[in-house]
Design a protein around this motif. Structure first.
Motif, PDB file in Angstrom:
ATOM      1  N   GLY A  19     -67.812 -37.249 -27.200  1.00 42.43           N
ATOM      2  CA  GLY A  19     -68.939 -38.154 -27.343  1.00 42.43           C
ATOM      3  C   GLY A  19     -69.820 -37.842 -28.539  1.00 42.43           C
ATOM      4  N   MET A  20     -69.645 -36.645 -29.102  1.00 41.51           N
ATOM      5  CA  MET A  20     -70.407 -36.314 -30.305  1.00 41.51           C
ATOM      6  C   MET A  20     -69.818 -37.050 -31.509  1.00 41.51           C
ATOM      7  N   VAL A  21     -70.609 -37.072 -32.570  1.00 44.80           N
ATOM      8  CA  VAL A  21     -70.230 -37.862 -33.744  1.00 44.80           C
ATOM      9  C   VAL A  21     -69.969 -36.966 -34.946  1.00 44.80           C
ATOM     10  N   LEU A  22     -68.862 -37.218 -35.630  1.00 46.83           N
ATOM     11  CA  LEU A  22     -68.549 -36.510 -36.865  1.00 46.83           C
ATOM     12  C   LEU A  22     -68.633 -37.514 -38.010  1.00 46.83           C
ATOM     13  N   ARG A  23     -69.493 -37.198 -38.993  1.00 52.03           N
ATOM     14  CA  ARG A  23     -69.706 -38.132 -40.092  1.00 52.03           C
ATOM     15  C   ARG A  23     -69.302 -37.487 -41.417  1.00 52.03           C
ATOM     16  N   SER A  24     -68.489 -38.188 -42.181  1.00 52.24           N
ATOM     17  CA  SER A  24     -68.018 -37.674 -43.464  1.00 52.24           C
ATOM     18  C   SER A  24     -68.410 -38.626 -44.588  1.00 52.24           C
ATOM     19  N   THR A  25     -69.040 -38.072 -45.610  1.00 47.97           N
ATOM     20  CA  THR A  25     -69.455 -38.883 -46.758  1.00 47.97           C
ATOM     21  C   THR A  25     -68.789 -38.381 -48.035  1.00 47.97           C
ATOM     22  N   THR A  26     -68.122 -39.283 -48.737  1.00 52.36           N
ATOM     23  CA  THR A  26     -67.535 -38.969 -50.038  1.00 52.36           C
ATOM     24  C   THR A  26     -68.042 -40.000 -51.043  1.00 52.36           C
ATOM     25  N   ASP A  27     -67.535 -39.923 -52.268  1.00 50.43           N
ATOM     26  CA  ASP A  27     -67.972 -40.913 -53.257  1.00 50.43           C
ATOM     27  C   ASP A  27     -67.429 -42.301 -52.913  1.00 50.43           C
ATOM     28  N   GLU A  28     -66.501 -42.360 -51.962  1.00 54.70           N
ATOM     29  CA  GLU A  28     -65.985 -43.656 -51.519  1.00 54.70           C
ATOM     30  C   GLU A  28     -66.921 -44.338 -50.522  1.00 54.70           C
ATOM     31  N   GLY A  29     -67.690 -43.503 -49.810  1.00 52.99           N
ATOM     32  CA  GLY A  29     -68.574 -44.055 -48.782  1.00 52.99           C
ATOM     33  C   GLY A  29     -68.616 -43.142 -47.573  1.00 52.99           C
ATOM     34  N   THR A  30     -69.096 -43.693 -46.460  1.00 59.40           N
ATOM     35  CA  THR A  30     -69.286 -42.893 -45.247  1.00 59.40           C
ATOM     36  C   THR A  30     -68.454 -43.454 -44.090  1.00 59.40           C
ATOM     37  N   VAL A  31     -67.815 -42.533 -43.365  1.00 59.52           N
ATOM     38  CA  VAL A  31     -67.119 -42.911 -42.138  1.00 59.52           C
ATOM     39  C   VAL A  31     -67.577 -41.959 -41.037  1.00 59.52           C
ATOM     40  N   ALA A  32     -67.852 -42.502 -39.854  1.00 58.90           N
ATOM     41  CA  ALA A  32     -68.242 -41.657 -38.725  1.00 58.90           C
ATOM     42  C   ALA A  32     -67.391 -42.013 -37.513  1.00 58.90           C
ATOM     43  N   VAL A  33     -67.026 -40.986 -36.730  1.00 64.80           N
ATOM     44  CA  VAL A  33     -66.248 -41.216 -35.520  1.00 64.80           C
ATOM     45  C   VAL A  33     -66.930 -40.553 -34.327  1.00 64.80           C
ATOM     46  N   ARG A  34     -66.757 -41.179 -33.174  1.00 65.15           N
ATOM     47  CA  ARG A  34     -67.193 -40.600 -31.899  1.00 65.15           C
ATOM     48  C   ARG A  34     -65.981 -39.915 -31.299  1.00 65.15           C
ATOM     49  N   LEU A  35     -66.100 -38.617 -31.045  1.00 64.85           N
ATOM     50  CA  LEU A  35     -64.943 -37.836 -30.596  1.00 64.85           C
ATOM     51  C   LEU A  35     -64.551 -38.205 -29.172  1.00 64.85           C
ATOM     52  N   THR A  36     -63.272 -38.487 -28.970  1.00 62.95           N
ATOM     53  CA  THR A  36     -62.793 -38.883 -27.650  1.00 62.95           C
ATOM     54  C   THR A  36     -61.743 -37.917 -27.092  1.00 62.95           C
ATOM     55  N   GLU A  37     -61.229 -37.011 -27.935  1.00 62.27           N
ATOM     56  CA  GLU A  37     -60.178 -36.102 -27.478  1.00 62.27           C
ATOM     57  C   GLU A  37     -60.223 -34.808 -28.297  1.00 62.27           C
ATOM     58  N   VAL A  38     -60.254 -33.674 -27.598  1.00 57.56           N
ATOM     59  CA  VAL A  38     -60.293 -32.373 -28.272  1.00 57.56           C
ATOM     60  C   VAL A  38     -59.355 -31.398 -27.557  1.00 57.56           C
ATOM     61  N   GLU A  39     -59.104 -30.261 -28.205  1.00 52.36           N
ATOM     62  CA  GLU A  39     -58.199 -29.272 -27.633  1.00 52.36           C
ATOM     63  C   GLU A  39     -58.718 -27.875 -27.974  1.00 52.36           C
ATOM     64  N   ALA A  40     -58.766 -26.975 -26.977  1.00 51.48           N
ATOM     65  CA  ALA A  40     -59.352 -25.646 -27.178  1.00 51.48           C
ATOM     66  C   ALA A  40     -58.303 -24.612 -27.566  1.00 51.48           C
ATOM     67  N   TYR A  41     -58.683 -23.731 -28.486  1.00 46.86           N
ATOM     68  CA  TYR A  41     -57.831 -22.609 -28.893  1.00 46.86           C
ATOM     69  C   TYR A  41     -58.649 -21.336 -28.841  1.00 46.86           C
ATOM     70  N   ASP A  42     -58.192 -20.390 -28.008  1.00 47.28           N
ATOM     71  CA  ASP A  42     -58.985 -19.207 -27.709  1.00 47.28           C
ATOM     72  C   ASP A  42     -58.456 -17.966 -28.428  1.00 47.28           C
ATOM     73  N   GLY A  43     -58.525 -18.027 -29.732  1.00 48.89           N
ATOM     74  CA  GLY A  43     -58.242 -16.884 -30.606  1.00 48.89           C
ATOM     75  C   GLY A  43     -57.239 -15.867 -30.112  1.00 48.89           C
ATOM     76  N   PRO A  44     -57.667 -14.622 -29.975  1.00 48.16           N
ATOM     77  CA  PRO A  44     -56.755 -13.500 -29.729  1.00 48.16           C
ATOM     78  C   PRO A  44     -56.095 -13.544 -28.359  1.00 48.16           C
ATOM     79  N   ASN A  45     -56.636 -14.336 -27.424  1.00 50.46           N
ATOM     80  CA  ASN A  45     -56.062 -14.393 -26.076  1.00 50.46           C
ATOM     81  C   ASN A  45     -55.094 -15.544 -25.912  1.00 50.46           C
ATOM     82  N   ASP A  46     -54.829 -16.253 -26.990  1.00 52.54           N
ATOM     83  CA  ASP A  46     -54.111 -17.515 -26.896  1.00 52.54           C
ATOM     84  C   ASP A  46     -52.909 -17.540 -27.838  1.00 52.54           C
ATOM     85  N   PRO A  47     -51.702 -17.398 -27.262  1.00 59.24           N
ATOM     86  CA  PRO A  47     -50.491 -17.350 -28.109  1.00 59.24           C
ATOM     87  C   PRO A  47     -50.306 -18.613 -28.930  1.00 59.24           C
TER      88      PRO A  47
END
Length: 203
Positions: A19-47
């Motif tokens: 539900g959070m928003v990621l916004r990216s701005t370049t010389d082309e313009g701005t695009v923003a997305v509302r996050l709907t899917e993520v995946e967790a990676y737990d560093g040293p404990n995670d093969p």
DNA sequence: GGAAAGATTTTCT
DNA sequence: GAAAATCTTTCCT
């Protein structure tokens, strides 16, 4: 968006990114997305994590403070991005797998159509590599501070997500793919379709 | 120094 | 459903 919100254990932080928003701005313009899917990676404990075998030049960002962007190149043609989370020096991160374009739809459509014409809007950022294309993020996005003032790529509070996230196995990994560390917003059409991993044959 | 697989997407049959 | 595209990193000899 406070950095302390990202400093907790990755399994607590990951569902909060929905539900959070990621916004990216370049010389082309701005695009923003509302996050709907993520995946967790737990560093040293995670093969399944890139950081499982220790720090390298590629994954160095994961070992830094939370709130930074980790971008990697894979399959010879795709970029995927993660938000580094957890306390400093714990190499945990959250892969951003899909989102809904809520700003700059025309630019996102233009970028995606350069490789594949006639895409529907729902597919603009439906998948980790597609998400990077829609936002115009590549190698130069690695190490960007998402919470810095005037950052070209920023993580915003957005509308949030109040419901109970759906959970399921992770996608595309050979190791530990069965851990239910993928989170998504139930019934959202922009969540990527689940495809069970098929290991490539060895010659 | 070389081989193999990869946190994927698209296209073709 | 299968297979290709394509290059970086990791692992093994």
């Amino acid at each position: 968006m406070r950095r302390s919100l990202l400093a907790g254990p990755v399994l607590e932080v990951a569902p909060r990114l929905l539900g959070m928003v990621l916004r990216s701005t370049t010389d082309e313009g701005t695009v923003a997305v509302r996050l709907t899917e993520v995946e967790a990676y737990d560093g040293p404990n995670d093969p399944g994590s890139h950081a499982y075998r220790g720090q390298t030049a590629r994954n160095a960002v994961m070992f830094g403070p939370p709130g930074f962007l980790y971008v990697y190149f894979t399959y010879g043609m795709h970029f995927c991005m993660n938000v580094v989370v957890g306390p400093d020096s714990t190499p945990s991160a959250v892969l951003l797998r899909a989102g809904e374009v809520i700003e700059g739809v025309e630019l996102a459509r233009l970028r995606r159509n350069q490789s594949v014409p006639m895409k529907t809007d729902r597919d603009l950022a439906r998948g980790p590599a597609r998400l990077c294309v829609a936002l115009g993020i590549g190698r130069e996005g690695n190490g960007v501070d998402l919470l810095a003032k005037n950052s070209p790529i920023a993580l915003l509070d957005g509308v949030g997500f109040d419901g109970v996230p759906a959970t399921g196995p992770r996608v595309g990994l050979r190791e530990a793919a069965d851990r239910p560390w993928r989170f998504w917003i139930p019934n959202d059409p922009t969540v990527s379709p689940y495809r069970p991993h098929v290991p490539k044959k060895r010659a």
